[in-house]
Write a protein that holds these residues in place. Sequence first.
Motif, PDB file in Angstrom:
ATOM      1  N   MET A   1       0.854  -1.200   0.000  1.00 36.82           N
ATOM      2  CA  MET A   1       0.000   0.000   0.000  1.00 36.82           C
ATOM      3  C   MET A   1       0.888   1.249   0.000  1.00 36.82           C
ATOM      4  O   MET A   1       1.784   1.378   0.827  1.00 36.82           O
ATOM      5  N   VAL A   2       0.630   2.150  -0.950  1.00 38.66           N
ATOM      6  CA  VAL A   2       1.364   3.415  -0.975  1.00 38.66           C
ATOM      7  C   VAL A   2       0.473   4.467  -0.338  1.00 38.66           C
ATOM      8  O   VAL A   2      -0.637   4.723  -0.795  1.00 38.66           O
ATOM      9  N   SER A   3       0.961   5.074   0.755  1.00 35.16           N
ATOM     10  CA  SER A   3       0.049   5.934   1.523  1.00 35.16           C
ATOM     11  C   SER A   3       0.072   7.397   1.093  1.00 35.16           C
ATOM     12  O   SER A   3      -0.876   8.118   1.353  1.00 35.16           O
ATOM     13  N   THR A   4       1.145   7.838   0.418  1.00 36.12           N
ATOM     14  CA  THR A   4       1.207   9.265   0.087  1.00 36.12           C
ATOM     15  C   THR A   4       0.135   9.683  -0.926  1.00 36.12           C
ATOM     16  O   THR A   4      -0.158   8.938  -1.858  1.00 36.12           O
ATOM     17  N   ASN A   5      -0.450  10.863  -0.689  1.00 36.91           N
ATOM     18  CA  ASN A   5      -1.385  11.429  -1.672  1.00 36.91           C
ATOM     19  C   ASN A   5      -0.664  12.333  -2.656  1.00 36.91           C
ATOM     20  O   ASN A   5      -1.262  12.834  -3.588  1.00 36.91           O
ATOM     21  N   ARG A   6       0.622  12.567  -2.384  1.00 39.13           N
ATOM     22  CA  ARG A   6       1.386  13.463  -3.250  1.00 39.13           C
ATOM     23  C   ARG A   6       1.424  12.921  -4.672  1.00 39.13           C
ATOM     24  O   ARG A   6       1.464  11.688  -4.860  1.00 39.13           O
ATOM     25  N   ASN A   7       1.471  13.821  -5.635  1.00 38.49           N
ATOM     26  CA  ASN A   7       1.701  13.368  -7.006  1.00 38.49           C
ATOM     27  C   ASN A   7       3.085  12.730  -7.095  1.00 38.49           C
ATOM     28  O   ASN A   7       4.041  13.231  -6.493  1.00 38.49           O
ATOM     29  N   ILE A   8       3.192  11.665  -7.851  1.00 40.35           N
ATOM     30  CA  ILE A   8       4.487  11.022  -8.081  1.00 40.35           C
ATOM     31  C   ILE A   8       4.997  11.513  -9.426  1.00 40.35           C
ATOM     32  O   ILE A   8       4.332  11.339 -10.454  1.00 40.35           O
ATOM     33  N   VAL A   9       6.149  12.197  -9.406  1.00 38.10           N
ATOM     34  CA  VAL A   9       6.646  12.903 -10.590  1.00 38.10           C
ATOM     35  C   VAL A   9       7.881  12.180 -11.126  1.00 38.10           C
ATOM     36  O   VAL A   9       8.883  12.038 -10.417  1.00 38.10           O
ATOM     37  N   LEU A  10       7.791  11.709 -12.373  1.00 40.94           N
ATOM     38  CA  LEU A  10       8.904  10.967 -12.968  1.00 40.94           C
ATOM     39  C   LEU A  10       9.767  11.897 -13.809  1.00 40.94           C
ATOM     40  O   LEU A  10       9.256  12.589 -14.702  1.00 40.94           O
ATOM     41  N   ILE A  11      11.070  11.905 -13.508  1.00 46.39           N
ATOM     42  CA  ILE A  11      12.006  12.751 -14.258  1.00 46.39           C
ATOM     43  C   ILE A  11      13.148  11.880 -14.791  1.00 46.39           C
ATOM     44  O   ILE A  11      13.344  10.741 -14.341  1.00 46.39           O
ATOM     45  N   GLY A  12      13.919  12.430 -15.701  1.00 50.78           N
ATOM     46  CA  GLY A  12      15.069  11.714 -16.256  1.00 50.78           C
ATOM     47  C   GLY A  12      15.281  12.116 -17.705  1.00 50.78           C
ATOM     48  O   GLY A  12      14.472  12.853 -18.287  1.00 50.78           O
ATOM     49  N   PHE A  13      16.371  11.611 -18.271  1.00 48.70           N
ATOM     50  CA  PHE A  13      16.779  12.030 -19.619  1.00 48.70           C
ATOM     51  C   PHE A  13      15.785  11.525 -20.674  1.00 48.70           C
ATOM     52  O   PHE A  13      15.080  10.526 -20.461  1.00 48.70           O
ATOM     53  N   MET A  14      15.759  12.235 -21.809  1.00 47.82           N
ATOM     54  CA  MET A  14      14.916  11.820 -22.947  1.00 47.82           C
ATOM     55  C   MET A  14      15.076  10.329 -23.226  1.00 47.82           C
ATOM     56  O   MET A  14      16.205   9.852 -23.339  1.00 47.82           O
ATOM     57  N   GLY A  15      13.969   9.631 -23.345  1.00 46.81           N
ATOM     58  CA  GLY A  15      14.020   8.238 -23.766  1.00 46.81           C
ATOM     59  C   GLY A  15      14.299   7.239 -22.666  1.00 46.81           C
ATOM     60  O   GLY A  15      14.330   6.031 -22.916  1.00 46.81           O
ATOM     61  N   VAL A  16      14.477   7.707 -21.417  1.00 51.40           N
ATOM     62  CA  VAL A  16      14.743   6.738 -20.339  1.00 51.40           C
ATOM     63  C   VAL A  16      13.512   5.869 -20.067  1.00 51.40           C
ATOM     64  O   VAL A  16      13.630   4.763 -19.532  1.00 51.40           O
TER      65      VAL A  16
END
Length: 172
Positions: A1-16
């Motif tokens: 169970m993931v409890s955070t309500n925060r948005n999960i933001v995915l970052i990284g280089f182009m094409g990862v």
Amino acid sequence: MVSTNRNIVLIGFMGVGKTTIGHELATLLQRPFIDLDQAIEKEFGKTILEIFSKDGEEAFRKKERKLFGHIMNKENYIVSLGGGAFLQKDIQRQSLEKGEVIFLDISFSAWVERLPLLKKDRPLLQNKSHQEIKELYHSRREVYTNAHHTIHTDRLGPLQIAKEIKKAIQST
Ligand SMILES: Nc1ncnc2c1ncn2[C@@H]1O[C@H](COP(=O)(O)OP(=O)(O)O)[C@@H](O)[C@H]1O
Ligand SMILES: O=C(O)C1=C[C@@H](OP(=O)(O)O)[C@@H](O)[C@H](O)C1
Ligand SMILES: [Mg+2]
């Protein structure tokens, strides 16, 4: 169970794999998904390539900031950014303050194997030498390390990576 309500933001280089893994993670966690580049394309009614060539990169970056601000007024979303978004100070600050930021890391050698798939629709990879792309990769990687969590993606498939993200978030 993931409890955070925060948005999960995915970052990284182009094409990862931010867009691909964002979808996978949204399914795994049963949360809504937004790809910021797709939202920008919808607003302009054009592809990213057309926006860069007809409106210019600055117009793209302005829309990126605006739409990201709207997204971060919501909760519970999985949000995939474009590779340059986190380089914008406003986006970096808001995502670190309000979200759970995941850096999807890939070695340069693994990334180079994927390059042929990417060139045709990434404006920033066109007309650049191998050395210029390598320098861009390294300079951006340094900024991405400000994320809350880093996931090493070499040799993992999208579902495996999504499961690693879930574990990382659960452990906080
Ligand atoms: N874990 C992975 N292993 C192998 N190929 C992948 C993986 N994740 C994404 N890809 C492929 O890499 C390309 C870029 O993926 P994409 O999700 O568009 O990346 P990004 O949104 O970070 O630019 C696509 O062709 C996708 O199918
Ligand atoms: O790195 C960048 O500056 C960009 C990355 C692209 O997104 P992906 O990282 O999803 O390819 C897209 O936002 C645009 O081409 C600019
Ligand atoms: Mg993407």
